[in-house]
Motif scaffolding. Structure first.
Motif, short mmCIF file in Angstrom:
data_model
loop_
_atom_site.label_atom_id
_atom_site.label_comp_id
_atom_site.label_asym_id
_atom_site.label_seq_id
_atom_site.Cartn_x
_atom_site.Cartn_y
_atom_site.Cartn_z
N GLU A 50 0.81 -0.75 -0.29
CA GLU A 50 0.11 0.10 0.09
C GLU A 50 0.82 1.59 -0.20
O GLU A 50 2.16 1.18 1.33
CB GLU A 50 -1.01 0.08 1.01
N GLU A 51 0.58 1.82 -0.66
CA GLU A 51 1.13 3.16 -1.04
C GLU A 51 0.35 4.60 -0.96
O GLU A 51 -0.32 4.17 -1.32
CB GLU A 51 1.89 3.48 -2.68
N ASP A 52 0.71 5.53 -0.09
CA ASP A 52 0.76 6.29 0.73
C ASP A 52 1.41 7.73 -0.09
O ASP A 52 2.63 7.86 0.21
CB ASP A 52 0.63 6.81 2.10
N ARG A 53 0.71 8.68 -1.24
CA ARG A 53 1.23 9.12 -1.67
C ARG A 53 1.88 10.48 -1.91
O ARG A 53 3.12 11.11 -1.44
CB ARG A 53 0.17 9.39 -3.20
N ILE A 54 1.12 10.78 -0.79
CA ILE A 54 0.80 12.03 0.47
C ILE A 54 1.71 12.23 1.44
O ILE A 54 2.70 12.79 1.69
CB ILE A 54 -0.54 12.78 1.12
N ALA A 55 1.73 11.22 1.88
CA ALA A 55 2.90 11.11 3.45
C ALA A 55 4.21 10.25 2.39
O ALA A 55 5.52 10.41 3.14
CB ALA A 55 2.41 10.39 4.44
N ASN A 56 4.48 9.99 1.32
CA ASN A 56 5.53 9.53 0.52
C ASN A 56 5.70 8.20 1.75
O ASN A 56 6.73 8.03 1.59
CB ASN A 56 6.32 10.82 0.13
N THR A 57 5.07 7.29 1.38
CA THR A 57 5.57 6.23 2.36
C THR A 57 4.72 4.76 1.19
O THR A 57 3.90 5.04 0.90
CB THR A 57 4.96 6.07 4.21
N GLU A 58 5.63 3.19 2.57
CA GLU A 58 5.04 2.89 1.46
C GLU A 58 4.99 1.27 2.39
O GLU A 58 5.99 1.13 3.17
CB GLU A 58 5.97 2.14 -0.40
N THR A 59 3.47 0.37 2.53
CA THR A 59 3.72 -0.22 3.64
C THR A 59 3.01 -1.73 3.07
O THR A 59 2.22 -1.97 1.85
CB THR A 59 2.56 -0.54 4.26
N LYS A 60 4.47 -2.76 3.55
CA LYS A 60 3.89 -3.89 2.55
C LYS A 60 3.61 -5.19 3.61
O LYS A 60 4.24 -5.01 4.53
CB LYS A 60 5.12 -4.60 2.13
N GLN A 61 2.77 -5.45 2.71
CA GLN A 61 2.25 -6.95 4.20
C GLN A 61 2.41 -8.41 3.30
O GLN A 61 1.80 -8.67 2.19
CB GLN A 61 1.24 -6.71 4.60
N SER A 62 2.17 -8.98 4.19
CA SER A 62 3.14 -10.53 3.63
C SER A 62 2.75 -11.62 4.52
O SER A 62 2.61 -11.71 5.68
CB SER A 62 3.82 -11.51 2.33
N GLY A 63 2.11 -12.86 3.90
CA GLY A 63 1.85 -13.83 5.09
C GLY A 63 1.54 -15.41 4.30
O GLY A 63 1.47 -15.94 3.21
N ASN A 64 1.81 -16.43 5.51
CA ASN A 64 1.57 -18.07 4.56
C ASN A 64 0.93 -18.82 5.52
O ASN A 64 2.14 -18.07 6.90
CB ASN A 64 2.31 -18.49 3.96
N ASP A 65 0.77 -19.86 5.45
CA ASP A 65 0.09 -20.73 6.73
C ASP A 65 -1.05 -21.79 6.05
O ASP A 65 -0.81 -21.89 4.92
CB ASP A 65 -0.71 -20.49 7.67
N PHE A 66 0.11 -22.87 7.09
CA PHE A 66 -0.52 -24.49 6.14
C PHE A 66 -2.05 -24.59 6.66
O PHE A 66 -2.24 -24.59 8.14
CB PHE A 66 0.17 -25.29 6.77
N SER A 67 -3.41 -25.25 6.30
CA SER A 67 -4.58 -24.99 6.78
C SER A 67 -4.79 -27.12 7.06
O SER A 67 -5.08 -27.90 5.34
CB SER A 67 -5.85 -24.25 7.06
N PRO A 68 -5.11 -27.52 8.09
CA PRO A 68 -4.94 -28.76 7.29
C PRO A 68 -5.97 -29.54 7.58
O PRO A 68 -7.76 -28.35 8.50
CB PRO A 68 -4.25 -29.88 8.87
N ARG A 69 -6.62 -30.62 7.45
CA ARG A 69 -8.40 -31.47 7.21
C ARG A 69 -8.48 -32.04 7.82
O ARG A 69 -7.85 -33.17 6.81
CB ARG A 69 -9.19 -30.73 6.57
N VAL A 70 -8.70 -33.09 8.29
CA VAL A 70 -9.11 -34.65 8.81
C VAL A 70 -10.74 -35.18 8.85
O VAL A 70 -11.15 -33.79 9.89
CB VAL A 70 -8.26 -34.64 10.18
N GLY A 71 -11.20 -36.31 8.98
CA GLY A 71 -12.18 -36.33 8.53
C GLY A 71 -12.32 -37.86 8.41
O GLY A 71 -11.39 -38.33 8.17
#
Length: 202
Positions: A16-37
């Motif tokens: 996300e880029e804020d052009r007024i404040a001239n800043t950039e915020t980056k965010q990322s993530g990952n995860d594993f979701s199991p399923r058992v039946g």
């Protein structure tokens, strides 16, 4: 006995880029979701099952101090039984417990400006029962009926009272759908249906 094993890996990135404040915020993530039946048939018409699964939902934004939010997680347990009443009719009864964690709520710590930041300490639970009945009653006449009871409440929050029900989730829902298709004569193959959906107070 039948066993189901599954998994899902989620990966996300956002900038996300804020052009007024001239800043950039980056965010990322990952995860594993199991399923058992697991499914067990003590006798041919009866199937007993149980399942466990987790879910992953990115939560975008930052809290006080600039720390990025962690993904919201869901954990669900479910047990149930399916009964084949005959070769054309069946019924299913299920009970489940779903917990959402890492839910955003207002950051009310003394050193944080009031009403301006969020923190991930909220929790919500949804427990319920679902009953469905479906099949062919008579040749050409089909029916699907279902009822659900949902107890969905806030279990931890900084501003909302514990025990508060979710705004848009009704406690009771019911549906009934039926259709008929002519089996012989000049109208053979022609059918019509009608349905009813009831939603309780919310």
């Amino acid at each position: 006995m039948k066993l189901l094993l599954g998994g899902r890996f989620d990966l996300f990135r956002q900038s996300e880029e804020d052009r007024i404040a001239n800043t950039e915020t980056k965010q990322s993530g990952n995860d594993f979701s199991p399923r058992v039946g697991i499914v067990y048939q003590p006798i041919q018409p009866i199937s007993l099952y149980a399942s466990y699964s987790r879910s992953f939902t990115p939560t975008l934004g930052t809290g006080f101090g600039g720390d990025v939010f962690q993904p919201e997680r869901g954990t669900q347990y479910e047990i149930g039984v399916k009964a084949d009443l005959n070769d054309k009719l069946s019924a299913t009864l299920a009970l489940y417990d779903l917990t959402r964690s890492n839910v955003l709520t207002e950051d009310t710590r003394p050193d944080v400006p009031p009403g301006q930041f969020s923190i991930q300490v909220g929790e919500q639970k949804s427990r319920g029962v679902e009953l469905t009945f479906q099949g062919e009653i008579l040749p050409g006449w089909n029916i699907i009926a279902g009822y659900a009871y949902i107890d969905a409440k806030v279990t931890r929050d900084n501003t909302l009272p514990v025990g508060l029900r979710f705004r848009a989730v009704p406690e009771n829902t019911f549906n009934l759908w039926t259709s008929y298709e002519f089996q012989r004569g000049s109208l053979q193959g022609f059918g019509a249906g009608v349905g009813l959906f009831f939603v309780g107070e919310r």
